[in-house]
Design an enzyme around this catalytic site. Structure first.
Site, mmCIF file in Angstrom:
data_model
loop_
_atom_site.group_PDB
_atom_site.id
_atom_site.type_symbol
_atom_site.label_atom_id
_atom_site.label_comp_id
_atom_site.label_asym_id
_atom_site.label_seq_id
_atom_site.Cartn_x
_atom_site.Cartn_y
_atom_site.Cartn_z
ATOM 1 N N GLN A 169 0.739 -1.090 -0.103
ATOM 2 C CA GLN A 169 0.093 0.051 0.115
ATOM 3 C C GLN A 169 1.006 1.127 -0.074
ATOM 4 O O GLN A 169 0.199 2.267 -0.128
ATOM 5 C CB GLN A 169 -0.925 0.078 1.247
ATOM 6 C CG GLN A 169 -2.160 -0.919 1.053
ATOM 7 C CD GLN A 169 -3.134 -1.003 2.244
ATOM 8 O OE1 GLN A 169 -3.332 -1.984 2.678
ATOM 9 N NE2 GLN A 169 -3.669 0.322 2.455
ATOM 10 N N ARG A 229 -9.527 -0.682 7.460
ATOM 11 C CA ARG A 229 -10.457 0.471 6.928
ATOM 12 C C ARG A 229 -10.821 1.652 7.571
ATOM 13 O O ARG A 229 -11.865 1.810 7.980
ATOM 14 C CB ARG A 229 -11.737 -0.367 6.611
ATOM 15 C CG ARG A 229 -12.457 0.418 5.431
ATOM 16 C CD ARG A 229 -13.190 -0.335 4.567
ATOM 17 N NE ARG A 229 -13.822 0.374 3.514
ATOM 18 C CZ ARG A 229 -14.229 0.070 2.279
ATOM 19 N NH1 ARG A 229 -14.190 -1.275 2.122
ATOM 20 N NH2 ARG A 229 -14.772 0.930 1.263
ATOM 21 N N CYS A 230 -9.630 2.107 8.288
ATOM 22 C CA CYS A 230 -9.935 3.317 8.936
ATOM 23 C C CYS A 230 -8.582 4.364 9.245
ATOM 24 O O CYS A 230 -7.722 3.610 8.819
ATOM 25 C CB CYS A 230 -10.530 3.179 10.361
ATOM 26 S SG CYS A 230 -9.243 2.442 11.459
ATOM 27 N N GLU A 232 -13.080 5.377 4.307
ATOM 28 C CA GLU A 232 -13.034 4.583 5.561
ATOM 29 C C GLU A 232 -14.446 4.871 6.618
ATOM 30 O O GLU A 232 -14.518 4.312 7.380
ATOM 31 C CB GLU A 232 -11.751 4.898 6.340
ATOM 32 C CG GLU A 232 -10.834 4.240 4.940
ATOM 33 C CD GLU A 232 -9.452 4.251 5.538
ATOM 34 O OE1 GLU A 232 -9.074 5.206 6.258
ATOM 35 O OE2 GLU A 232 -8.485 3.513 5.122
#
Ligand code: FES
Ligand code: FES
Lengths: 805, 164
Positions: free
Chosen positions: A236, A383-384, A759
């Protein structure tokens, strides 16, 4: 120039710029099976690596015997810590200022830890050889409970023995990592002592895992002739990987090329640097041929990047009529065997200090204690943005508990305490400056749409009917209002391994009026190739269809910190707009020259510069692009290119209001989601279709976490949820249709006002689902029960409350 | 290593012959021996459906089968469904309705959906959700996948009617 004549409307539509639900350019290859993911990469002579992993959660490694494995035809090498030690690669630094074993060095600290790396001609031979490596272990006492870890004599990290100072200050115990404090403890305690009402609760946000559909992997190829290393992988943050790879291996950074090909979902799992990546590099250096490593699902769930695992105790002070006066939060954070959290360096608990949420809380105090246990390392943002899910869950549960304490409606309690529109920019008690918001408007819109009053009436009737024995289902109304903090971040306080968290965009306009833009980020499904072209289209007046977006190759892309924490739009999106503006500034000079007027006498109009007051005299961006390459313009260099490195002045603060309506069968514990309404405010909306898709996906991951997904361990440190049989991933059958909605409060400091959205739905969704379950039992005295609310646990809650009697 | 065996498959209409260990999973035979990388590996335990292919007319998770068991079979993968110049209706529908994000589940999803619509040309939303429950997607939350499949179904039905 602002009236939208049909001609201007058409020209504007042709750009497919901001606000357009442009179809994704990525989809052609993905729908035809022509994606190029890491496991699709095959290089000549490539070998395959596989790990020998520890079956024990805590043990001494007495001996490793490779002989039988090496005798198996097709096995090329077996690497252990001893082989890596001369290269100083048996340990590696973590993003959190700790270090981590690449291969077990004397002991293992969690089940599934990497012990040896087998390299063979194909993956079947490698797997066979893994079985043939004989490792003798001596079991040690296993500590899976962070509270016990802080009491026991058992030393988990012997390598740190005697070190009373860690990367984030003093260590209080040999299994303690850090204490991170924010806010004003004395005043907060005073407010709590003096308060009319105090609500207190302890909650466990269980350990889980991002579990993207594609696991992690890499292919390393060391070209010994040219001294160049090429590394493909599920990264990522490819540039950061290049820098780390250079620092670790000693290969100069210009001789390393890192490529992130298509990535099959990340959700935080692919931010970290894992032993597999390092071992594939070493193996390629040792063997001189490319080496691939791809983990299987069990390895993924057991070893790479868990999320959450926070024990949170809160005290919230309020007046009798519901005005919150103070908040106290203590967290015991289980980091596993190594502190490998992926947070900006100065934030060992991420942005947990956003835990005052969307509320105007005058004083607050937060302390987080990080602890070692015999579990896998990680602590990524699933996802945050960094630990924001934990923070929002904490405050949204505390609000519900306070509402119960005050015997007040939870929607009303939120309304009373929201930060007001005119308070922005708002300085929070724990140190953040919220950029913009209009919470009341969003909240009222949400409540009105779902007919909140009506739902509460229906719920009350249901409770009565239940008591009369007419129904066995209860109804829960889950509320959540969240404020995210994304777009890390300002270089002055955000860095990863010393690299400031800016991001970048480089644009080249081609003579015929098309363009390529390269960014330091990398899409894992967010559709960057589509949306960044839209941002640019609106800035430079060329159609998004004529703009190629390229990411993920460190040889061509400008340095950037990558994609996680919803930072792509806030940071790289801003860089894109700024680079576009540089292009436009030069284009203005060219246009003025071509139109034979002064620079100041032309103005921008959608896709062209026009002479002020004479709109029939203009030069389109296409014409200007051509001129940039074929005309000698005095004082202007040929060509049309720009680069921008964007250091954001602040984070962005997207927010949203969610409501979930659930029916729960008290006898089976099965929750049925009847309705889910999600209002998101992510500032300027770049592509509504993609935003909606992100919301659906984030909510579904929230549903999973709230209703069943967990990484569970037994007392011996065995992972109980190591396959998709036990680790809950919802299917189409379990997932509802979501209603999406929005308000738009642009970010005042972002060039196009965008805030990021990927997110938010996860951050707001988890407390919303959880609150719905818990709200169903409020009438029967439930105050709080921990997630995940799977059928069995819901049944147990009903049972505990006497609802089966 | 076990003795290799001679395998014959028809994949996307082409005859393939190769040597493989009988224990090799069909998904690896496709991906490694035949370079057909559309079907993906997401779990190897039959849960995720990323490896879905059509085998002798049925949807099959190709990680659940040894290549030896598939010997002689006729197989269709995502590469055999539509071509760049003429995409399958489902491929168009997934693009049109944003039925994918990272794309990793997509080959399996579309391959399964082609069979679903053959089995049930006129499915309700419930039937689509149930019929696709063997395929996991981590990105989309399924809403747009369901939408894509329903849209493709009506498109296919409309063109069938027009042909009659
Ligand atoms: S890889 Fe076959 S079902 Fe998951
Ligand atoms: S689109 Fe990513 S798993 Fe489905």
């Amino acid at each position: 120039m602002n009236d939208m004549t049909p001609d201007r409307e058409e020209r504007s539509a042709n750009l497919k710029g901001l606000g357009c639900s442009r179809k994704r350019v990525e989809d052609a290859r993905f729908t035809q099976g022509k994606g190029n993911y890491v496991d699709d990469i095959k290089l000549p002579g490539m070998l395959h690596g596989d790990f020998v992993r520890s079956p024990y959660a805590h043990a001494r490694v007495v001996s490793i015997n490779k002989d039988a494995a090496l005798e198996l035809p097709g096995v090329v090498a077996v690497l252990t810590a001893e082989d890596l030690a001369p290269l100083n690669l048996h340990w590696m630094p973590t993003l959190a200022g700790d270090k981590q074993m690449v291969l077990a060095d004397g002991k293992v600290l969690f089940q599934g830890q990497e012990v040896a790396f087998v390299v063979a001609k194909d993956r079947y031979i490698a797997a066979d050889a893994v079985e043939l490596v004989e490792v003798e272990y001596e079991e040690l006492p296993v500590i899976v409970d962070p509270f016990e870890a802080l009491k026991t004599d058992v030393v988990l990290r012997e390598d740190l023995a005697g070190q009373t100072e860690g990367a984030h200050g003093p260590r209080k115990h040999h299994n303690h990592i850090f204490t991170w404090e924010q806010g004003d403890e004395a005043t907060t305690n005073q407010v709590l002592d003096d308060a009319e009402v105090v609500a207190e609760e302890t909650m466990y946000y269980h350990r889980t895992h991002p579990c993207p559909l594609e696991t992690c992997g890499s292919v390393a190829s060391m070209d010994k002739v040219n001294g160049k290393l090429t590394l493909y992988g599920t990264f990522q943050a490819p540039h950061v990987v290049r820098t780390v790879a250079s620092l670790l291996s000693g290969i100069e950074e210009h001789n390393i090329r890192v490529v992130s090909p298509d990535i099959g979902g990340g959700f935080g799992n692919k931010v970290g640097v894992y032993p597999g990546y390092v071992c594939s590099i070493v193996a390629s250096i040792v063997t001189g041929v490319p080496v691939k490593w791809v983990e299987d699902r069990m390895e993924n769930l057991m070893s790479t990047a868990f999320a959450r695992d926070y024990w949170m105790t809160g005290k919230i002070a309020a007046t009798k009529d519901g005005k919150i006066t103070g908040l106290h939060c203590h967290v015991t954070a289980d980091h596993g065997g190594f502190d490998a959290c992926a947070d900006p360096t100065k934030f060992p608990a991420g942005f947990m200090n956003i835990c005052t949420g969307s509320y105007d809380i005058p004083v607050a105090y937060l302390a987080v204690d990080g602890v070692y246990t015999n579990k896998a390392p990680g602590g990524v943002s699933y996802r945050c943005s960094f630990r924001v899910t934990e923070a929002v869950y904490f405050i949204e549960r505390m609000i519900e508990v306070l509402a119960i304490e005050l015997n007040m409606d939870a929607a009303e309690l939120r309304r009373i305490n929201f930060i007001k529109k005119d308070q922005f920019p708002y300085q929070s008690a724990l140190g953040w400056e919220y950029d913009s918001g209009d919470y009341h408007t969003a909240w009222e819109k949400a409540l009105k749409t779902v007919d909140y009053e009506g739902l509460r009436k229906e719920q009350a009737e249901r409770v009565e009917a239940f008591k009369r024995g007419e129904t066995r289902t209860l109804m829960g109304v889950g509320l959540s209002f969240f404020t995210e903090i994304v777009g890390a971040g300002p270089v002055k306080n955000c860095d990863i391994l010393g690299m400031g968290m800016f991001d970048s965009c480089e644009i080249r306009i081609h003579p015929t009026g098309s363009a390529i833009a390269r960014l330091g980020t990398i899409s894992q499904g967010q559709g960057h190739a589509t949306t960044f072209a839209q941002i640019l289209a609106s800035e430079i007046g060329l159609s998004a269809d004529s703009i190629t977006i390229e990411e993920g190759d460190t040889d061509t892309a400008p340095y950037g910190l990558g994609t996680y924490g919803s930072r792509s739009t806030p940071v790289a999106g801003a860089a894109t707009a700024m680079a576009g503006r540089k292009i436009r500034a030069k284009a203005q000079m060219i246009a003025a020259y071509l139109l034979e007027v002064h620079d100041d006498d032309v103005e921008w109009d959608i896709d062209r510069f026009v002479v002020k007051g004479a709109p029939e005299r203009f030069k389109t961006m296409k014409e200007i692009a051509y001129a940039a390459y074929n005309q000698a313009i005095p004082g202007v260099e040929p060509g049309l290119e720009a680069v921008s490195y964007y250091d954001p002045p602040n984070m962005t603060y997207p927010f949203g209001a969610y409501v979930c309506v659930m029916d729960i069968d008290v006898d089976t514990g099965v929750p049925e989601i009847r309705r889910f309404y999600a209002l998101d405010d992510c500032g300027t909306r770049i592509n509504p279709m993609i935003i909606e898709g992100q919301v659906h996906g984030g909510l579904t991951e929230a549903l999973a976490v709230a209703l069943g997904q967990e990484i569970a361990y037994d007392d011996l440190g065995n992972v109980k949820t190591g396959t998709l049989m036990d680790f809950f991933l919802p299917t189409a059958w379990e997932v509802p249709n979501y209603e999406t909605d929005h308000t738009v409060t642009p970010s005042p400091h972002h060039p196009i006002g965008a805030k990021g959205v990927g997110e938010s739905p996860h951050v707001g969704g988890v407390p919303c689902f959880s609150n719905a379950v818990q709200d169903a039992f409020r009438a029967f005295g439930l105050r709080h029960t921990n997630m995940p609310h799977d059928h069995w646990r819901i049944w147990q809650t009903a049972n505990r409350l006497g609802l089966h009697d | 290593m076990t003795q290799k065996m001679h395998i014959k498959l028809t994949v996307n209409g082409e005859d393939k012959e190769f040597l493989a260990e009988p224990r090799e999973l069909l998904i690896y035979a496709l991906r490694e021996n035949l370079n057909i990388t559309g079907p993906h590996v997401g779990c190897e335990t039959s849960h995720c459906g990323a490896c879905t292919v059509t085998l002798n007319g049925k949807s099959v998770k190709s990680c659940t089968m040894f290549v030896a068991q598939a010997n002689g079979a006729e197989i269709t993968t995502i590469e055999g469904i539509g071509s760049p110049d003429s995409l399958h209706v489902l491929q168009e529908a997934f693009k049109e309705h944003h039925g994918l994000q990272c794309g990793f589940c997509t080959p399996g999803m579309i391959t399964r959906a082609t069979k679903l619509l053959e089995e049930n040309p006129n499915p309700s939303e419930e039937e689509v959700r149930f019929g696709m429950a063997g395929n996991i997607c981590r990105c989309t939350g399924y809403q747009n996948i369901v939408k894509s499949i329903l849209a493709a179904a009506s498109e296919l039905n409309a063109s069938k009617e027009a042909a009659q």
